[in-house]
Design an enzyme around this catalytic site. Structure first.
Site, PDB file in Angstrom:
ATOM      1  N   HIS B 326       0.804  -1.222   0.000  1.00 19.15           N
ATOM      2  CA  HIS B 326       0.000   0.000   0.000  1.00 19.15           C
ATOM      3  C   HIS B 326       0.831   1.263   0.000  1.00 19.15           C
ATOM      4  O   HIS B 326       0.344   2.316  -0.407  1.00 19.15           O
ATOM      5  CB  HIS B 326      -0.955   0.002   1.199  1.00 19.15           C
ATOM      6  CG  HIS B 326      -2.171  -0.830   0.960  1.00 19.15           C
ATOM      7  ND1 HIS B 326      -2.194  -2.173   1.241  1.00 19.15           N
ATOM      8  CD2 HIS B 326      -3.373  -0.547   0.425  1.00 19.15           C
ATOM      9  CE1 HIS B 326      -3.381  -2.655   0.909  1.00 19.15           C
ATOM     10  NE2 HIS B 326      -4.103  -1.699   0.402  1.00 19.15           N
ATOM     11  N   GLY B 327       2.049   1.192   0.445  1.00 21.30           N
ATOM     12  CA  GLY B 327       2.851   2.400   0.423  1.00 21.30           C
ATOM     13  C   GLY B 327       4.165   2.242   1.140  1.00 21.30           C
ATOM     14  O   GLY B 327       4.323   1.348   1.984  1.00 21.30           O
TER      15      GLY B 327
END
Lengths: 305, 473
Positions: B326-327
């Site tokens: 996700h990041g």
């Protein structure tokens, strides 16, 4: 296939009707709310009263000046989020208008950004047809959405509804002839947070501002009153380049019919209790400031104040 | 190009018209889709088109090589080379600075000063989505679950298919690629359903998500200023709705647009906040990513047909990787770890205690409530920009200051906006009265559904809402 066509057609009709209704609804809300930026620009560019003392500037102008305390003819044109570009643009228009009285301009010392460019155009939705707005504002940075009826007001209903409601029964703000007075006072924890987050500000005046400022200051016989308002103590402490600001004030004073009232560097008796945040007075502070300003204006222009 | 922009409103009808004019040849349609998709992506930054073309090319060639060769070593080498190349590109763009900075901080802790070179590059929109989609194709070919295509245009069009290119669903080649390999017929009923999905998706994004984002951003950025536990709790709740509407809204629009072109994309969200367990939540939330990790990480590691220790290890690997996907931020890893903890607790509970299944309505409601409390708490980790913001937010939340203050409660946005936030949540709840996935039978009901949400978008939409959150992933 026919069913799909009917479906799409029905949706198109619903969309167009809703957009038209949204346009009408927004116009009604805007024209019935003196606090709305669109109302203010419409009034200034398309429906200026014959006699008026306009107060121009940013959100600080909007929050600091209580027109009903200054003069029956005063109207607050301060617009939240606008910078010195918009202020000078409004000043040019106020000079063009019929009225003969003085014009009050709130001066944010940190407001002359490095570029002489507009930042707010969505606030000119009802004034877009005014030739000066088309030519001087939209002409440079065309935004078609702002011209087209139907979509020009898209997404502004809530903002206009809030302005309209503030105009009537305020919960957190009170409206007075265009002024939006903040009914907020902060506690010690909030002030600690605000003060911790203040960044040092400085006076900046890029050369590109010289010509438009000169144009405004020299092309009218109406008295121009430039006012530098107060800020919270911590903000003032952090402000740098005071000598440059004093030089600029001297420069402004050198123009005929131009007066400067400096309540920023010369008056330090405003406390945190007078402010809603670091640079905006609350209602109590605004009333105090306006009364003080009126006394000073009376000394300069006794016939108007 | 954003789905909620004027440019897309012009692009879509033009693309649709040309596409169906080419209906006689599906190959011409594929070529047109490829051009339209590259235009859609290149509108953001044309230079990154080389990246997506390169990723497609590498996987296309690798899959052909894997299929043609009989040597297990060569097959493995081809797969490894392809994975390495794709993941290296992903790591350079997305994780290089993150890992280098983390190592630098670690070295500093032991007294070693290291000032590494950091890259000043923009993260390509949707890089994680199209990389994973391309890799899934190569994996499927490697595991003999799919025959590779020899047609480069249909493969490139499959990878860059614009409705789902930048924020998913991460389509499987076995579902989407065959649709590129046969003629598509225009079906008015399918198109009508597609329009309903698009309108519903736009409503979720422009009305619900963008309205709530103002409150959420204001609270997360200034929680120490508002200093109110109630405001923080409301902001966490609003964020859970915001991220659902933002992401599932994008998926709905993507599926709706795809349907207009005659394609069927997989369901990505299935009312996740009605999940009765954390496992159920992950069966309903971002289904395309969950199944990707399940099929290509979890099952190859042994899945759940192993002893408890290994099962937990597999779960933790999947959730930590999912968080990192996700990041590039430790808060995402912490979010993944928290969900892994929830799963671990559930597994241990099932192992050591006899847990009755939810039968009664009250039991189900209680389960939904418990799952949602856990999920919302985890979203705080996901939303926080860094651990400093996270600790401030959690400290303010847990401190239990419920002193009534209108300004704090409204997060400084005014009572009208605050009231409106709740109205949008109410509207979303009303939308749940309609059948799931907008599968409405009666045309009159479809029209009512579409009209209701068009009115909401026109009167209360936020045109300046901006990008979808999942673009950054």
């Amino acid at each position: 296939m026919r069913q799909l066509l009917y479906f799409v057609l029905s949706l198109c009709i619903i969309t167009v009707s809703a957009l038209a209704l949204n346009d009408v609804l927004n116009q009604q809300l805007v024209l019935n709310s003196t606090a709305s930026p669109s109302y203010k620009t419409h009034r200034l560019f398309l429906a200026p009263p014959e006699e008026e003392i306009p107060i121009l500037g940013s959100s600080r102008a909007q929050a600091h000046y209580v027109p009903s305390l200054l003069s029956p003819n005063a109207f607050n044109y301060g617009i939240d989020g606008s910078g010195m570009y918009e202020t000078l643009f409004h000043l040019k228009q106020a000079i063009r208008n019929q009225a003969k009285g003085p014009i009050i301009i709130n001066l944010d010392p940190w407001g002359f950004h490095s570029e002489y460019t507009p930042r707010l155009m969505a606030d000119y939705l009802l004034a877009a047809q005014a030739p000066t707005v088309q030519k001087e504002l939209f002409g440079r940075h065309t935004l078609p959405a702002n011209y087209w009826p139907g979509i020009r007001f898209y997404g502004t209903l809530r903002k206009n509804l809030a302005s309209w409601m503030n105009n009537r029964k305020a919960i957190t703000k009170r409206v007075d002839n265009g002024a939006v007075l903040l009914l907020t006072s902060r506690n010690a924890t909030e002030w600690q947070y605000i003060n911790e987050h203040i960044h040092a500000q400085s006076f900046s005046f890029a050369p590109s501002w010289e010509a438009p400022l000169n144009e405004c200051c020299t092309q009218t016989t109406r008295p121009l009153i430039w006012v530098v308002g107060p800020t919270a103590p911590k903000w003032r402490e952090q402000f740098t380049e005071l000598p440059q600001l004093h030089n600029f004030i001297k420069h402004l004073k050198s123009y005929p019919n131009n007066h400067v009232i400096d309540l920023y560097t010369q008056t330090i008796d405003y406390t945190e209790a007078d402010f809603a945040d670091a640079t905006h007075l609350n209602e109590k502070g605004a009333i105090r400031f306006t009364k003080q300003l009126k006394d000073l204006l009376h000394q300069i222009l006794p016939q108007d104040f | 190009m954003l789905f909620n922009s004027l440019v897309f409103a012009v692009f879509l009808p033009c693309a649709l018209s040309i596409y169906w004019l080419l209906a006689k040849s599906f190959r011409a349609q594929n070529l047109f889709l490829l051009i339209a998709s590259y235009l859609f992506y290149g509108w953001w930054d044309w230079r990154y088109l080389f990246l997506i073309a390169g990723c497609s090319g590498v996987n296309f060639i690798a899959a052909l090589l894997i299929h043609r060769t009989t040597s297990p070593l060569l097959r493995k080498c081809s797969l490894a080379f392809c994975c390495l190349l794709c993941l290296c590109v992903l790591c350079i763009f997305k994780y290089y600075n993150f890992f280098i900075e983390s190592f630098s901080a670690l070295f500093q802790l032991v007294g070693i000063e290291w000032h590494p070179l950091l890259l000043k590059i923009m993260l390509p929109v949707g890089i994680s989505f199209f990389t994973f989609q391309a890799l899934s194709y190569t994996f499927d070919v490697y595991f003999n679950q799919l025959k590779p295509t020899r047609n480069a245009i249909e493969f490139f069009a499959f990878i860059s298919f614009f409705p789902q290119l930048v924020a998913g669903p991460i389509e499987r080649a076995s579902n989407l690629l065959p649709q590129f390999q046969k003629a598509r017929q225009f079906n008015p009923d399918v198109a009508q359903h597609g329009i309903c999905l698009m309108i519903y998706g736009l409503f979720k994004k422009m009305v619900v998500a963008d309205t709530l984002s103002v409150y959420v951003d204001q609270t997360f950025n200034n929680c120490a200023f508002f200093n109110s536990s109630l405001t923080c709790i409301i902001a966490a709740f609003f964020f859970s709705i915001q991220i659902y509407c933002d992401f599932s809204g994008y998926s709905d629009i993507a599926r709706g647009v795809a349907r207009l072109f005659g394609f069927e994309l997989m369901l990505n969200f299935n009312r996740p906040y009605l999940a009765t367990s954390f496992t159920d939540f992950w069966r309903r939330w971002h289904i395309s990513l969950s199944t990707w990790f399940k099929d290509y990480v979890y099952i190859p590691l042994g899945g759940n047909r192993v002893h408890t220790g290994k099962l937990l290890r597999n779960l933790w690997i999947v959730f930590l990787l999912s968080g990192l996907w996700h990041g590039a931020n430790w808060t995402f890893v912490a979010w993944g770890a928290l969900h892994a903890t929830f799963q671990t607790l559930a597994i241990l509970r099932n192992k050591f205690f006899k847990v009755p299944t939810c039968h009664t309505f009250i039991q189900k409601v209680a389960s939904i409530l418990i799952v949602n409390i856990g999920v919302i708490f985890a979203w705080i980790l996901f939303r926080a920009q860094d651990f400093s913001q996270l600790t401030t937010f959690l400290h303010t939340t847990i401190r239990g200051d419920y002193t009534p203050s209108l300004m704090a409660l409204c997060a400084g946005m005014g009572p009208l906006h605050f009231g409106f936030c709740w109205c949008t949540v109410g509207l979303l709840a009303i939308s749940y009265l309609f059948p799931a996935d907008c599968k409405i039978e009666k045309p009159s009901h479809q029209l009512l559904f579409a009209a209701l949400f068009i009115l909401a978008i026109i009167f209360f939409g936020m045109p300046s809402g901006g990008e979808f959150i999942y673009f950054q992933f």
